[in-house]
Design a protein around this motif. Structure first.
Motif, short mmCIF file in Angstrom:
data_model
loop_
_atom_site.label_atom_id
_atom_site.label_comp_id
_atom_site.label_asym_id
_atom_site.label_seq_id
_atom_site.Cartn_x
_atom_site.Cartn_y
_atom_site.Cartn_z
N PHE A 96 112.14 65.45 33.07
CA PHE A 96 111.61 64.09 33.28
C PHE A 96 111.24 63.59 31.88
O PHE A 96 110.31 64.11 31.25
N VAL A 97 112.00 62.61 31.38
CA VAL A 97 111.85 62.25 29.97
C VAL A 97 111.29 60.84 29.79
O VAL A 97 111.76 59.89 30.42
N ILE A 98 110.27 60.74 28.95
CA ILE A 98 109.69 59.45 28.60
C ILE A 98 109.94 59.29 27.11
O ILE A 98 109.54 60.16 26.32
N ARG A 99 110.63 58.22 26.73
CA ARG A 99 110.88 58.04 25.29
C ARG A 99 110.33 56.71 24.82
O ARG A 99 110.52 55.68 25.47
N VAL A 100 109.67 56.77 23.69
CA VAL A 100 109.08 55.57 23.09
C VAL A 100 109.01 55.82 21.58
O VAL A 100 108.83 56.96 21.16
N ALA A 101 109.21 54.76 20.80
CA ALA A 101 109.17 54.93 19.34
C ALA A 101 107.86 55.60 18.94
O ALA A 101 106.77 55.18 19.35
N GLY A 102 107.96 56.67 18.17
CA GLY A 102 106.78 57.37 17.68
C GLY A 102 106.11 58.28 18.70
O GLY A 102 105.00 58.74 18.48
N ASN A 103 106.79 58.54 19.82
CA ASN A 103 106.24 59.39 20.91
C ASN A 103 104.73 59.20 21.11
O ASN A 103 103.97 60.16 21.18
N ALA A 113 109.11 55.68 13.09
CA ALA A 113 107.85 55.02 13.45
C ALA A 113 106.75 55.41 12.46
O ALA A 113 105.91 54.60 12.09
N VAL A 114 106.80 56.67 12.01
CA VAL A 114 105.82 57.14 11.03
C VAL A 114 106.12 56.48 9.67
O VAL A 114 105.20 56.01 8.99
N LEU A 115 107.40 56.40 9.32
CA LEU A 115 107.78 55.76 8.05
C LEU A 115 107.40 54.28 8.06
O LEU A 115 106.89 53.75 7.07
N ALA A 116 107.63 53.61 9.19
CA ALA A 116 107.29 52.18 9.30
C ALA A 116 105.78 51.97 9.17
O ALA A 116 105.32 51.00 8.57
N THR A 117 105.03 52.91 9.74
CA THR A 117 103.56 52.81 9.65
C THR A 117 103.11 52.99 8.21
O THR A 117 102.23 52.27 7.72
N LEU A 118 103.74 53.93 7.53
CA LEU A 118 103.42 54.16 6.12
C LEU A 118 103.70 52.90 5.30
O LEU A 118 102.88 52.46 4.49
N SER A 173 97.17 58.84 12.04
CA SER A 173 97.85 60.08 11.63
C SER A 173 98.44 59.98 10.23
O SER A 173 98.68 60.98 9.58
N VAL A 174 98.72 58.75 9.78
CA VAL A 174 99.27 58.55 8.45
C VAL A 174 98.13 58.31 7.47
O VAL A 174 98.09 58.90 6.38
N GLU A 175 97.20 57.48 7.90
CA GLU A 175 96.11 57.02 7.04
C GLU A 175 95.32 58.19 6.44
O GLU A 175 94.98 58.17 5.26
N LYS A 176 95.05 59.18 7.26
CA LYS A 176 94.18 60.25 6.76
C LYS A 176 94.80 61.04 5.63
O LYS A 176 94.09 61.64 4.83
N PHE A 177 96.15 61.04 5.54
CA PHE A 177 96.78 61.79 4.45
C PHE A 177 96.96 60.95 3.20
O PHE A 177 97.25 61.46 2.13
N HIS A 237 101.13 61.68 -3.22
CA HIS A 237 102.11 61.76 -4.31
C HIS A 237 103.39 62.45 -3.88
O HIS A 237 104.31 62.60 -4.68
N ASP A 238 103.43 62.91 -2.63
CA ASP A 238 104.60 63.64 -2.16
C ASP A 238 105.02 63.06 -0.80
O ASP A 238 104.53 63.48 0.25
N LEU A 239 105.93 62.10 -0.86
CA LEU A 239 106.28 61.36 0.35
C LEU A 239 106.79 62.26 1.47
O LEU A 239 106.37 62.13 2.63
N ASP A 240 107.68 63.20 1.14
CA ASP A 240 108.25 64.07 2.18
C ASP A 240 107.16 64.87 2.89
O ASP A 240 107.14 64.96 4.12
N ALA A 241 106.26 65.45 2.09
CA ALA A 241 105.19 66.27 2.67
C ALA A 241 104.25 65.40 3.48
O ALA A 241 103.77 65.80 4.55
N LEU A 242 103.99 64.21 3.00
CA LEU A 242 103.09 63.31 3.72
C LEU A 242 103.66 62.97 5.10
O LEU A 242 102.96 63.05 6.11
N VAL A 243 104.95 62.62 5.11
CA VAL A 243 105.59 62.26 6.39
C VAL A 243 105.58 63.47 7.33
O VAL A 243 105.28 63.35 8.52
N GLN A 244 105.86 64.63 6.79
CA GLN A 244 105.88 65.85 7.60
C GLN A 244 104.50 66.10 8.25
O GLN A 244 104.42 66.37 9.45
N HIS A 245 103.47 65.98 7.45
CA HIS A 245 102.12 66.18 7.99
C HIS A 245 101.77 65.10 9.01
O HIS A 245 101.16 65.38 10.04
N ALA A 246 102.16 63.86 8.70
CA ALA A 246 101.83 62.75 9.60
C ALA A 246 102.56 62.89 10.94
O ALA A 246 101.99 62.61 11.99
#
Ligand SMILES: [Zn+2]
Length: 205
Positions: free
Chosen positions: A69-76, A108-113, A137-141, A148-157
């Protein structure tokens, strides 16, 4: 009734098949059992995933018609209608597993950033309602060295954002809380890697 443990195992095995390029005959067979699934459904897991075209839950978990049973929405995100959908499926069809499925490089995370770094004026109210849920989830990082590390930031977010939805489902619904306490419903987070095609589950025993 498929237990949460067994449901997790099915998903892990299905993803292993998908990641290694071996699609299951079983899943394809089930796909043809239209008559059975036309009458009723008995999905063994609920997936709250992102709408990203590269992360269709049935395919990355190699499952067939009627299995998930799948619910899909941008950014889950777990906004009220998503929580309501999980409540509906969990109480009506009895699956014992809910997976919040985030993924690497989530748009969705990238757009928020982007929005945090360069706010747009007159943004759609509807789009904003999604970004506002991803924002914490993005703001706190952004205040840490990760800025200074976009890839790591997105991964954590991405992971933090999965965690927020997991928490919302675990603690933001009386129906789900009751099913967790009395029926052994398990709510877990997971991340799909676009690079390896593998799903990693978080905090599962
Ligand atoms: Zn996404």
């Amino acid at each position: 009734m498929v237990s949460s443990h067994e449901a997790l195992e099915r998903l892990r095995e299905g993803n292993r098949r998908f990641a290694s390029g071996v699609r299951s005959r079983d899943a394809n067979l089930r796909h043809s059992q239209q008559a059975e699934t036309a009458m009723e459904q008995e999905p063994f897991a609920i997936i709250l995933g992102c709408s990203d075209s590269r992360v269709p839950a049935e395919i990355v978990f190699d499952q067939g018609l009627g299995d998930l049973f799948v619910i899909r929405v941008a950014g889950n995100i777990a906004a009220p209608s998503q929580v309501g959908s999980v409540e509906f499926a969990a109480s009506r069809f009895g699956p014992r597993l809910v997976v919040v499925l985030g993924h690497s490089q989530c748009g969705a995370v990238l757009a928020t950033l982007e929005e945090l770094q360069q706010p747009t004026e007159n943004q759609s109210r509807n789009l904003r309602s999604i970004i506002d849920r991803v924002r914490p989830s993005v703001e706190k990082f952004l205040q840490t060295e990760l800025q200074h590390d976009l890839d790591a930031l997105v991964q954590h977010a991405v992971r933090a954002n999965v965690g927020v939805s997991v928490n919302q489902l675990r603690n933001g619904s009386e129906i789900l809380e009751r099913l967790i306490q009395t029926e052994g419903l398990l709510v877990v987070g997971a991340e799909y890697s676009l690079e390896t095609r593998e799903v990693e589950f978080f905090d599962c025993k």
